[in-house]
Scaffold this active site. Structure first.
Site, PDB file in Angstrom:
ATOM      1  N   LYS A  90       0.860  -1.192   0.000  1.00 45.18           N
ATOM      2  CA  LYS A  90       0.000   0.000   0.000  1.00 45.18           C
ATOM      3  C   LYS A  90       0.884   1.224   0.000  1.00 45.18           C
ATOM      4  CE  LYS A  90      -3.926   2.101   0.189  1.00 45.18           C
ATOM      5  NZ  LYS A  90      -3.445   2.812  -1.042  1.00 45.18           N
ATOM      6  N   GLN A 111       7.260   3.890   3.912  1.00 50.72           N
ATOM      7  CA  GLN A 111       5.858   3.461   3.945  1.00 50.72           C
ATOM      8  C   GLN A 111       5.665   2.191   4.782  1.00 50.72           C
ATOM      9  OE1 GLN A 111       3.880   5.531   1.513  1.00 50.72           O
ATOM     10  NE2 GLN A 111       2.219   4.973   2.888  1.00 50.72           N
ATOM     11  N   LYS A 114       5.464   3.412   8.401  1.00 54.29           N
ATOM     12  CA  LYS A 114       4.282   4.270   8.539  1.00 54.29           C
ATOM     13  C   LYS A 114       3.021   3.408   8.589  1.00 54.29           C
ATOM     14  CE  LYS A 114       4.007   7.507   5.412  1.00 54.29           C
ATOM     15  NZ  LYS A 114       3.675   8.390   4.274  1.00 54.29           N
ATOM     16  N   LYS A 126       5.390   1.762  -3.109  1.00 56.62           N
ATOM     17  CA  LYS A 126       5.328   3.110  -3.710  1.00 56.62           C
ATOM     18  C   LYS A 126       5.585   2.981  -5.197  1.00 56.62           C
ATOM     19  CE  LYS A 126       4.778   7.416  -2.351  1.00 56.62           C
ATOM     20  NZ  LYS A 126       4.116   7.926  -1.138  1.00 56.62           N
ATOM     21  N   GLY A 165      -2.781   8.217  -4.325  1.00 60.74           N
ATOM     22  CA  GLY A 165      -2.141   9.454  -4.776  1.00 60.74           C
ATOM     23  C   GLY A 165      -0.880   9.796  -4.005  1.00 60.74           C
ATOM     24  N   ASP A 166      -0.116  10.693  -4.565  1.00 66.20           N
ATOM     25  CA  ASP A 166       1.041  11.329  -3.917  1.00 66.20           C
ATOM     26  C   ASP A 166       1.287  12.608  -4.725  1.00 66.20           C
ATOM     27  OD1 ASP A 166       3.268  10.663  -1.760  1.00 66.20           O
ATOM     28  OD2 ASP A 166       4.366  11.478  -3.456  1.00 66.20           O
ATOM     29  N   THR A 209      -4.741  13.404   5.112  1.00 69.73           N
ATOM     30  CA  THR A 209      -3.327  13.553   5.481  1.00 69.73           C
ATOM     31  C   THR A 209      -3.127  14.850   6.264  1.00 69.73           C
ATOM     32  OG1 THR A 209      -2.778  12.393   3.446  1.00 69.73           O
ATOM     33  CG2 THR A 209      -0.968  13.454   4.612  1.00 69.73           C
TER      34      THR A 209
HETATM   35  P1  NDP Z   1       0.689  17.718  -4.305  1.00 69.20           P
HETATM   36  O1  NDP Z   1       1.150  17.371  -5.637  1.00 69.20           O
HETATM   37  O2  NDP Z   1      -0.760  17.925  -4.057  1.00 69.20           O
HETATM   38  O3  NDP Z   1       1.424  19.034  -3.791  1.00 69.20           O
HETATM   39  C1  NDP Z   1       2.810  19.074  -3.699  1.00 69.20           C
HETATM   40  C2  NDP Z   1       3.225  20.458  -3.213  1.00 69.20           C
HETATM   41  O4  NDP Z   1       4.624  20.434  -2.923  1.00 69.20           O
HETATM   42  C3  NDP Z   1       3.023  21.523  -4.283  1.00 69.20           C
HETATM   43  O5  NDP Z   1       2.800  22.751  -3.665  1.00 69.20           O
HETATM   44  C4  NDP Z   1       4.368  21.484  -5.011  1.00 69.20           C
HETATM   45  O6  NDP Z   1       4.695  22.681  -5.706  1.00 69.20           O
HETATM   46  C5  NDP Z   1       5.325  21.264  -3.864  1.00 69.20           C
HETATM   47  N1  NDP Z   1       6.513  20.564  -4.364  1.00 69.20           N
HETATM   48  C6  NDP Z   1       6.543  19.340  -4.942  1.00 69.20           C
HETATM   49  N2  NDP Z   1       7.776  19.011  -5.314  1.00 69.20           N
HETATM   50  C7  NDP Z   1       8.547  20.057  -4.983  1.00 69.20           C
HETATM   51  C8  NDP Z   1       9.916  20.328  -5.104  1.00 69.20           C
HETATM   52  N3  NDP Z   1      10.759  19.443  -5.672  1.00 69.20           N
HETATM   53  N4  NDP Z   1      10.377  21.510  -4.618  1.00 69.20           N
HETATM   54  C9  NDP Z   1       9.530  22.411  -4.052  1.00 69.20           C
HETATM   55  N5  NDP Z   1       8.211  22.197  -3.904  1.00 69.20           N
HETATM   56  C10 NDP Z   1       7.731  21.052  -4.367  1.00 69.20           C
HETATM   57  O7  NDP Z   1       1.260  16.585  -3.333  1.00 69.20           O
HETATM   58  P2  NDP Z   1       0.819  16.200  -1.858  1.00 69.20           P
HETATM   59  O8  NDP Z   1       0.349  17.383  -1.113  1.00 69.20           O
HETATM   60  O9  NDP Z   1      -0.051  15.011  -1.941  1.00 69.20           O
HETATM   61  O10 NDP Z   1       2.208  15.703  -1.252  1.00 69.20           O
HETATM   62  C11 NDP Z   1       3.085  16.543  -0.512  1.00 69.20           C
HETATM   63  C12 NDP Z   1       3.989  15.694   0.352  1.00 69.20           C
HETATM   64  O11 NDP Z   1       3.205  14.927   1.265  1.00 69.20           O
HETATM   65  C13 NDP Z   1       4.867  14.677  -0.385  1.00 69.20           C
HETATM   66  O12 NDP Z   1       6.085  14.544   0.308  1.00 69.20           O
HETATM   67  C14 NDP Z   1       4.066  13.395  -0.262  1.00 69.20           C
HETATM   68  O13 NDP Z   1       4.889  12.260  -0.392  1.00 69.20           O
HETATM   69  C15 NDP Z   1       3.528  13.544   1.139  1.00 69.20           C
HETATM   70  N6  NDP Z   1       2.353  12.757   1.494  1.00 69.20           N
HETATM   71  C16 NDP Z   1       1.205  12.813   0.750  1.00 69.20           C
HETATM   72  C17 NDP Z   1       0.105  12.087   1.149  1.00 69.20           C
HETATM   73  C18 NDP Z   1      -1.205  12.184   0.428  1.00 69.20           C
HETATM   74  O14 NDP Z   1      -2.159  11.571   0.882  1.00 69.20           O
HETATM   75  N7  NDP Z   1      -1.312  12.923  -0.668  1.00 69.20           N
HETATM   76  C19 NDP Z   1       0.147  11.190   2.311  1.00 69.20           C
HETATM   77  C20 NDP Z   1       1.379  11.260   3.059  1.00 69.20           C
HETATM   78  C21 NDP Z   1       2.426  12.003   2.640  1.00 69.20           C
HETATM   79  P3  NDP Z   1       4.561  22.708  -7.304  1.00 69.20           P
HETATM   80  O15 NDP Z   1       3.105  22.716  -7.591  1.00 69.20           O
HETATM   81  O16 NDP Z   1       5.251  23.976  -7.687  1.00 69.20           O
HETATM   82  O17 NDP Z   1       5.259  21.498  -7.808  1.00 69.20           O
HETATM   83  O1  2IT Z   2       2.962   8.852   1.426  1.00 69.62           O
HETATM   84  C1  2IT Z   2       1.820   8.400   1.618  1.00 69.62           C
HETATM   85  O2  2IT Z   2       1.495   7.844   2.692  1.00 69.62           O
HETATM   86  C2  2IT Z   2       0.809   8.561   0.572  1.00 69.62           C
HETATM   87  N1  2IT Z   2       1.111   9.163  -0.466  1.00 69.62           N
HETATM   88  C3  2IT Z   2      -0.563   7.982   0.730  1.00 69.62           C
HETATM   89  C4  2IT Z   2      -0.572   6.534   0.371  1.00 69.62           C
HETATM   90  C5  2IT Z   2      -1.923   5.876   0.346  1.00 69.62           C
HETATM   91  O3  2IT Z   2      -1.923   4.684  -0.014  1.00 69.62           O
HETATM   92  O4  2IT Z   2      -2.934   6.483   0.657  1.00 69.62           O
END
Ligand code: NDP
Ligand code: 2IT
Length: 444
Positions: A90, A111, A114, A126, A165-166, A209
């Site tokens: 997952k 992961q 977590k 992943k 998603g991520d 999240t």
């Molecule tokens: P999104 O794509 O929705 O948003 C990502 C954000 O981070 C955007 O504002 C983006 O800016 C910025 N960003 C991405 N890459 C870079 C970079 N290389 N340098 C600077 N800014 C960057 O992703 P999420 O919000 O889903 O994910 C954000 C973080 O949270 C990640 O680390 C992800 O692994 C983690 N995460 C996500 C989960 C989820 O459920 N979605 C669960 C647990 C963790 P820009 O638009 O300019 O690229």
């Molecule tokens: O980093 C993470 O935990 C996620 N992007 C969410 C993974 C998931 O299966 O919901």
């Protein structure tokens, strides 16, 4: 040499050019030293660490698709199926030009622990691609997703591997991926999470999240005689995690004064207007600098520097290694006393060590952002039962899960006389369940 150091050296030697993976492994192994040393002979004989740092399987494949000019484009696609000791693989799919195998191995490795901390039956995985969704039309994104799933569909399933998603993968991409999986297999099953509500998604998954991050932050603060109310908060990123962390922090009485994207950051001393941000990011897929067009009193700064803003609490919610030692020192100097990671490994190792050495409250990503994957597991449960829970039901479960994670992390840190070191607590508590399941299942 200690068993943990030996394994770290082996990982560096056998996985060249994968610095993020080395970094994630080192942090976990350093935390585990106290656990491993006490059982070194047994763990060595059983090759526990050799097994846990080696993915069960990595699938890598070609993703050809046609752009709007009729030109064929080719991207790299991956799925890292890291560890299935406690459940089906997952973890999310990341679409970003920086994606490579090493980054997905670091994310898959994190992961495992977590998912273990959530208490739910999910293993670690992943995947993703170096495809860049920015600036692509909906049709191009669909063409990419259909091609990606055409290959990936051979290796996933509701009881086998369940992506989500991520970065770069939200409701639109999950929809296209799900539609293609269904066409190819004929199965209407919970093979992906983060689905739309009209076709099997769970209420609160979109928010989970960010909400979960603030729920565990609140637990950590209260446990340390602090509170969120009236605090000034800096949140980096402006994607899914950042937006819903901001929403929950505001609901609980904090003032969020800054958000960012990869181009720069906005500072709004009156508190971020989240409706404006949602319209820019969720509707128009625009840039954070557009915020100042709607809120002229706010200030936009190009480039890095968001963590130099004065705040009480920082929530890095963008990407790995976005917060370095210099940022950590600036946060401390400006009076910041708590950091919780919404992103995966957003703090460099030096920054993390600085937080711990300077008695700042610090909750690492594998505990702090686990609410997303936990709610994904709740989506899987609802799909299996063919039922849907209400928002209130899912939110209550999420709160309970985050409370439970804090309790486990806190207890593990105390058990090894490391009270307040939630990095050690999270790594140890996550590891203990996985290793127990691995040993019970024999050599596999
Ligand atoms: P999104 O794509 O929705 O948003 C990502 C954000 O981070 C955007 O504002 C983006 O800016 C910025 N960003 C991405 N890459 C870079 C970079 N290389 N340098 C600077 N800014 C960057 O992703 P999420 O919000 O889903 O994910 C954000 C973080 O949270 C990640 O680390 C992800 O692994 C983690 N995460 C996500 C989960 C989820 O459920 N979605 C669960 C647990 C963790 P820009 O638009 O300019 O690229
Ligand atoms: O980093 C993470 O935990 C996620 N992007 C969410 C993974 C998931 O299966 O919901």
């Amino acid at each position: 040499m200690s068993y943990t150091d030996e394994i770290y050296n082996r990982v560096v030697e056998q996985n060249p050019g994968e610095p993020e993976f080395h970094q994630a492994v080192k942090e976990v192994l350093d935390s585990l030293k106290v656990v491993i040393d006490a059982n070194e002979e047994k763990y060595r004989k059983l090759g526990v660490l050799e097994r846990i740092v080696e993915p069960e399987r990595i699938i890598s494949f070609r993703v050809p698709w046609v752009d709007d000019n009729g030109q064929v484009q080719v991207n790299k696609g991956y799925r890292v199926q890291f560890n299935s000791a406690i459940g089906p693989y997952k973890g999310g799919l990341r679409l970003h030009p920086s994606v490579n195998q090493g980054i997905l191995k670091f994310l898959g490795f994190e992961q495992i622990f977590k998912n273990s901390l959530t208490g739910l039956p999910i293993g670690g995985g992943k995947g993703g691609s170096n495809f860049d969704p920015k600036g692509k039309s909906d049709r191009e994104v669909m063409a990419f997703c259909q091609s990606f799933m055409t290959e990936l569909s051979k290796y996933i399933g509701a009881d086998q591997d369940v992506p989500a998603g991520d970065i770069g993968v939200g409701a639109r991409e999950i929809g296209y991926l799900y539609g293609q999986y269904k066409r190819l297999t004929g199965l209407y099953e919970g093979v992906l999470t983060g689905k739309g509500l009209s076709y099997g998604g769970s209420l609160i998954r979109t928010q989970a999240t960010g909400y979960g991050l603030v729920y565990i932050l609140k637990e950590m603060l209260e446990h340390n005689n602090q509170s969120l109310e009236g605090k000034t908060v800096v949140v980096s990123g402006s994607g899914n995690v950042a937006i819903y962390a901001t929403e929950k922090a505001q609901q609980l009485g904090a003032k969020v004064v800054a958000l960012s994207d990869s181009n720069g950051f906005v500072y709004d001393e009156n508190g971020i207007n989240l409706d404006v941000v949602k319209e820019i990011k969720e509707v128009r897929r625009g840039r954070i600098k557009e915020y100042v067009e709607k809120v002229p009193t706010a200030k936009y700064t190009e480039g890095k520097g968001i963590f130099k803003i004065k705040c009480d609490i920082a929530l890095p919610c963008a990407t790995q290694n976005e917060l370095d030692l210099e940022d950590a020192k600036a946060l401390k100097a400006n009076g910041c006393f708590a950091v919780a990671e919404g992103a995966n490994m957003p703090s460099t190792r030096e920054a993390t060590d600085f937080f711990l050495a300077n008695d700042m409250l610090f909750m690492p990503g594998k505990a702090a952002n686990a609410g997303g994957v936990a709610t994904s597991a709740l989506e899987m449960s609802q799909n299996s039962m063919r039922l849907s829970w209400t928002s209130e039901e899912v939110d209550e479960k999420l709160k309970g899960i985050m409370k439970g994670i804090f309790a486990k992390v806190d207890a593990a840190s105390k058990k090894y006389n490391l009270e307040g070191n939630y990095v050690a607590g999270a790594n140890i508590a996550g590891f203990e369940k996985v290793v127990d399941a691995m040993l019970a299942q024999g050599i596999c």
